[in-house]
Scaffold this motif. Structure first.
Motif, mmCIF file in Angstrom:
data_model
loop_
_atom_site.group_PDB
_atom_site.id
_atom_site.type_symbol
_atom_site.label_atom_id
_atom_site.label_comp_id
_atom_site.label_asym_id
_atom_site.label_seq_id
_atom_site.Cartn_x
_atom_site.Cartn_y
_atom_site.Cartn_z
ATOM 1 N N ARG A 120 -45.859 -8.668 4.044
ATOM 2 C CA ARG A 120 -45.670 -9.941 4.737
ATOM 3 C C ARG A 120 -46.852 -10.886 4.471
ATOM 4 N N ALA A 121 -48.065 -10.324 4.540
ATOM 5 C CA ALA A 121 -49.258 -11.141 4.285
ATOM 6 C C ALA A 121 -49.232 -11.688 2.852
ATOM 7 N N MET B 241 -48.439 -16.400 -0.730
ATOM 8 C CA MET B 241 -47.720 -17.037 -1.852
ATOM 9 C C MET B 241 -46.933 -18.271 -1.383
ATOM 10 N N GLY B 242 -46.934 -18.525 -0.079
ATOM 11 C CA GLY B 242 -46.237 -19.713 0.432
ATOM 12 C C GLY B 242 -44.735 -19.536 0.551
ATOM 13 N N THR C 59 -36.664 1.147 10.049
ATOM 14 C CA THR C 59 -38.047 0.808 9.681
ATOM 15 C C THR C 59 -38.217 -0.710 9.749
ATOM 16 N N PRO C 60 -39.458 -1.204 9.809
ATOM 17 C CA PRO C 60 -39.673 -2.657 9.918
ATOM 18 C C PRO C 60 -39.221 -3.413 8.672
ATOM 19 N N ILE C 61 -38.649 -4.567 8.911
ATOM 20 C CA ILE C 61 -38.130 -5.421 7.821
ATOM 21 C C ILE C 61 -38.433 -6.892 8.133
ATOM 22 N N PHE C 62 -38.400 -7.726 7.094
ATOM 23 C CA PHE C 62 -38.318 -9.176 7.297
ATOM 24 C C PHE C 62 -37.500 -9.764 6.161
#
Lengths: 149, 149
Positions: B99-100, B105-106, B120-123
């Motif tokens: 995520r970072a 990268m904008g 599990t975590p996702i975005f």
């Protein structure tokens, strides 16, 4: 028929050169094959490998860029100027057998069986008969040819 | 970042029940998981396994059907009533790190990191920043959890 390997997802792009930068620099792809022309389909093609837990062949991303003004993907790019998911491709052991099965099921097959980007026979099935997904059916490359292209 | 496994392709459908029939009877899928609700995402989900040459975990087809009137995929199905390819999902070893990197990268990230269909975590990253493809980034399930769902 029996579901085969998801060989690749076809991704239309206005520029394979730009897409290579995206997959290399943004997504971190480390195995990007050399682009080549496939004039029979009216596309320029570039395969990007995705990794697998086994280390064996994973589902590839097939970047396709229009080749010429009559390219079949010009329409798609008019509607989706940035590009996007264009088709999915599943492998079968025998292309003629698969074609006959789709015909019996009344699925609309788009054109003749022809040689696809991996050098084996392929055909496309109409998205309206495939839950909205343009679907390519491809004969599995013979033993030993798995790693080409 | 380094490109991770193509965990699944997300396929929107107006009816998971109908899609299960399609994948079982037309496509010949032999491993179709039990559908379940994912209310946080406003979808009902069903995973279809695709085979691999290694016998290990292949890229899955994630069938998603709207759950409720506010479902994020209602818009997609209005434009594509038969359903179709909705997103792609790549694995990463560490979701916060990924995520970072996307933020630096904008790239526009859609909402908070949350728990996805594999637990599990996702975005999600905006398709306009990802060559027209809605892209899900998902943390790889920990060792031993590969075969769940």
């Amino acid at each position: 028929m029996k579901l085969g390997r998801l060989n690749h997802i076809g991704v239309a792009t206005p520029s394979i050169a730009d897409s290579i930068v995206h997959y290399r620099d943004t997504m971190g792809a480390t195995s990007i094959h050399k682009p080549f022309d496939l004039p029979e389909q009216g596309v320029k093609v570039c395969f990007v490998d995705t990794p697998t837990d086994s280390g064996m062949n994973g589902t590839q991303i097939e970047l396709i860029e229009p080749l010429g003004e009559m390219s079949a993907i010009n329409n798609f790019l008019e509607k989706n100027p940035l590009g996007g998911q264009h088709h999915v491709c599943f492998e079968v052991p025998d292309i003629e057998e698969a074609r006959a099965e789709f015909e019996v099921m009344g699925k609309r097959i788009l054109g003749p069986t022809r040689i696809g980007a991996h050098g084996t026979p392929i055909f496309f099935v109409h998205p309206k008969d495939m839950q909205g997904m343009l679907t390519e059916i491809m004969e599995t490359p013979k033993e030993g040819a798995h790693w080409s292209n």
